[in-house]
Design an enzyme around this catalytic site. Structure first.
Site, PDB file in Angstrom:
ATOM      1  N   ILE A 145     -32.883 -24.031  26.992  1.00 52.43           N
ATOM      2  CA  ILE A 145     -32.314 -23.217  28.058  1.00 52.43           C
ATOM      3  C   ILE A 145     -31.944 -24.482  29.386  1.00 52.43           C
ATOM      4  O   ILE A 145     -33.361 -24.705  29.784  1.00 52.43           O
ATOM      5  CB  ILE A 145     -32.790 -22.109  28.688  1.00 52.43           C
ATOM      6  CG1 ILE A 145     -32.986 -21.339  27.575  1.00 52.43           C
ATOM      7  CG2 ILE A 145     -32.123 -21.489  29.924  1.00 52.43           C
ATOM      8  CD1 ILE A 145     -31.503 -20.779  26.682  1.00 52.43           C
TER       9      ILE A 145
ATOM     10  N   GLU B 272     -16.028 -24.112  29.122  1.00 51.09           N
ATOM     11  CA  GLU B 272     -17.439 -24.655  28.822  1.00 51.09           C
ATOM     12  C   GLU B 272     -17.147 -26.161  27.873  1.00 51.09           C
ATOM     13  O   GLU B 272     -17.632 -27.096  28.089  1.00 51.09           O
ATOM     14  CB  GLU B 272     -18.699 -23.923  28.271  1.00 51.09           C
ATOM     15  CG  GLU B 272     -19.849 -24.801  27.850  1.00 51.09           C
ATOM     16  CD  GLU B 272     -20.865 -23.826  27.023  1.00 51.09           C
ATOM     17  OE1 GLU B 272     -21.754 -24.478  26.766  1.00 51.09           O
ATOM     18  OE2 GLU B 272     -20.480 -22.770  26.786  1.00 51.09           O
ATOM     19  N   ARG B 273     -16.511 -25.933  26.818  1.00 56.97           N
ATOM     20  CA  ARG B 273     -16.122 -26.909  25.977  1.00 56.97           C
ATOM     21  C   ARG B 273     -15.289 -27.741  26.302  1.00 56.97           C
ATOM     22  O   ARG B 273     -15.514 -29.194  25.929  1.00 56.97           O
ATOM     23  CB  ARG B 273     -15.700 -25.957  24.479  1.00 56.97           C
ATOM     24  CG  ARG B 273     -16.623 -25.242  23.791  1.00 56.97           C
ATOM     25  CD  ARG B 273     -16.152 -24.389  22.854  1.00 56.97           C
ATOM     26  NE  ARG B 273     -17.112 -23.720  22.152  1.00 56.97           N
ATOM     27  CZ  ARG B 273     -17.024 -22.769  21.122  1.00 56.97           C
ATOM     28  NH1 ARG B 273     -16.077 -22.432  21.046  1.00 56.97           N
ATOM     29  NH2 ARG B 273     -18.239 -22.362  20.645  1.00 56.97           N
TER      30      ARG B 273
ATOM     31  N   GLY C 196     -22.930 -26.524  23.339  1.00 55.23           N
ATOM     32  CA  GLY C 196     -21.533 -25.822  23.514  1.00 55.23           C
ATOM     33  C   GLY C 196     -20.830 -25.443  22.000  1.00 55.23           C
ATOM     34  O   GLY C 196     -19.504 -25.039  22.066  1.00 55.23           O
TER      35      GLY C 196
END
Length: 382
Positions: free
Chosen positions: A160, A245-246, A366
């Site tokens: 995380i 995100e990607r 990701g």
């Protein structure tokens, strides 16, 4: 080759960002990498500069712009000095947590969490990955059971980003074991809730300055008012926001590759072998030409993707293509640039060495390259 992606307004913003990076980031990167943590003051300084929460509405303390090109400017300037860890640390909020809170949060939730996050006073994380569930989110075992006005949360998360300093953690939990993909809910855990503990900071190959931690939830009582979005809608909420995100991972991959090429051109022009600059050997020129061409072609695709994101038209398939291609290209370019540095490329005092190890995770987090190809391939044959 630069394109017309950026306007004068973006270039004016770049001047401010470059000054921030040169003052607050570049002089400290090596030390942060050695000690394995970024000075927490950086978030406050970034917040004061208006570099956090670019897409968060102004009434919640953000920049109030939906134009993703401003975030691209920040990525380019951090890549220019080889600050991959800082990019992940600062970008985690703008590319991940911020959009969830803005899009899915209630008015009370936004006012409770966003101002502190935009100012850098508080930190945030999103907790999806588990020891037995990475790219396959349906393997998540962390559970939440309703108990009156609360949810009782149990489980653990790993890898995380930002976990050790997070005050606000979006946790993906299974709330209905019989509902399949509709059995997941997003719960917001606050750092001082009883039963929530942080595990060890994990020892990573690269991006060593940014903390990646384990998180544990032992009968954490989470108020029902901390449900983010709709109950049972967690998986859908994740899928809707993964393209951004990607794309961010892809764009940093491109920016890092372009930075590595610039470093290498400068190095090969200065470094001499057999009586002349390394850049004058035909092999060197061919390798540089190949990398420059691949990066320019990739930039054309990513620039188009950024504009599609701004227009709300970036598809999951487009983002998957961008992510796997740009991050794999990043690996190839940096590997070849390191080779052109010779033995010095293996020394961590040279930015190409750090860029080499920092880049490796790009094809993994990701969604791995293999998962990205599965998404694209499934769309082609459906």
């Amino acid at each position: 080759m630069r394109t017309d992606l950026f306007t004068d307004e973006h270039e004016l913003f770049r001047e401010s960002v470059r000054g921030f990076v040169e003052r607050e980031v570049a002089p400290h990167v090596e030390e942060w990498e050695k000690v394995g943590r970024i000075d927490p003051k950086l978030w406050r300084t970034a917040g004061e500069q208006g570099l956090l929460g670019l897409g968060v509405p102004e009434e919640y303390g953000g920049g109030g712009t939906a134009d993703y090109r401003f975030r691209c400017v920040i990525m380019e300037e951090l890549a220019r000095v080889g600050a991959a860890s800082v990019n992940v640390a600062l970008g985690g909020f703008d590319d991940l947590i911020g959009p969830y809170l803005v899009d899915l949060g209630t008015e009370e939730q936004k006012r409770r969490w966003l101002p502190g996050l935009c100012s850098g006073v508080k930190g945030a994380a999103i907790a999806m990955t588990e020891p037995g569930a990475g790219s396959d989110l349906r393997g998540i075992r962390t559970t939440a059971v309703r108990d009156g006005d609360d949810w009782i949360l149990n489980g653990s998360k790993t890898f995380i980003t930002g976990g050790s300093r997070a005050d606000v953690i979006i946790v993906v939990a299974r709330t209905d074991p019989d509902a399949g993909a509709r059995g997941f809910t997003l719960l917001v855990v606050e750092g001082d809730m009883p039963g929530f503990t942080r595990g060890r900071a994990l020892d990573k190959l690269g991006q060593r300055a940014e903390d990646v931690s384990e998180l544990f939830f032992d009968d954490v009582r989470v108020p029902a008012t901390h449900v983010l979005g709709t109950e049972g809608g967690g998986f859908g909420h994740l899928m809707e926001r993964l393209p951004k995100e990607r794309l961010s991972i892809a764009y940093y991959g491109l920016a890092a590759g372009e930075a590595a090429l610039r470093w290498t051109i400068d190095y090969t022009k200065e470094r001499h072998a057999f009586g002349k600059p390394v850049a004058e050997f035909q092999n060197s020129k061919f390798v540089l030409a190949e990398m420059a061409t691949e990066l320019d072609v990739t930039r054309a695709y990513l620039d188009r993707s950024v504009l599609a994101l701004n227009a709300g038209e970036l598809s999951a398939v487009d983002a998957a293509q961008a992510k796997w291609w740009a991050t794999e290209l990043q690996q190839r370019v940096i590997n070849r640039c390191l080779q052109l540095h010779g033995g010095y490329g293996y020394m961590r005092e040279y930015p190409i060495a750090r860029a080499f190890v920092d880049a490796r995770v790009q094809t993994i987090y990701g969604g791995t390259t293999e998962i990205m190809k599965e998404i694209v391939g499934r769309d082609l044959v459906k």
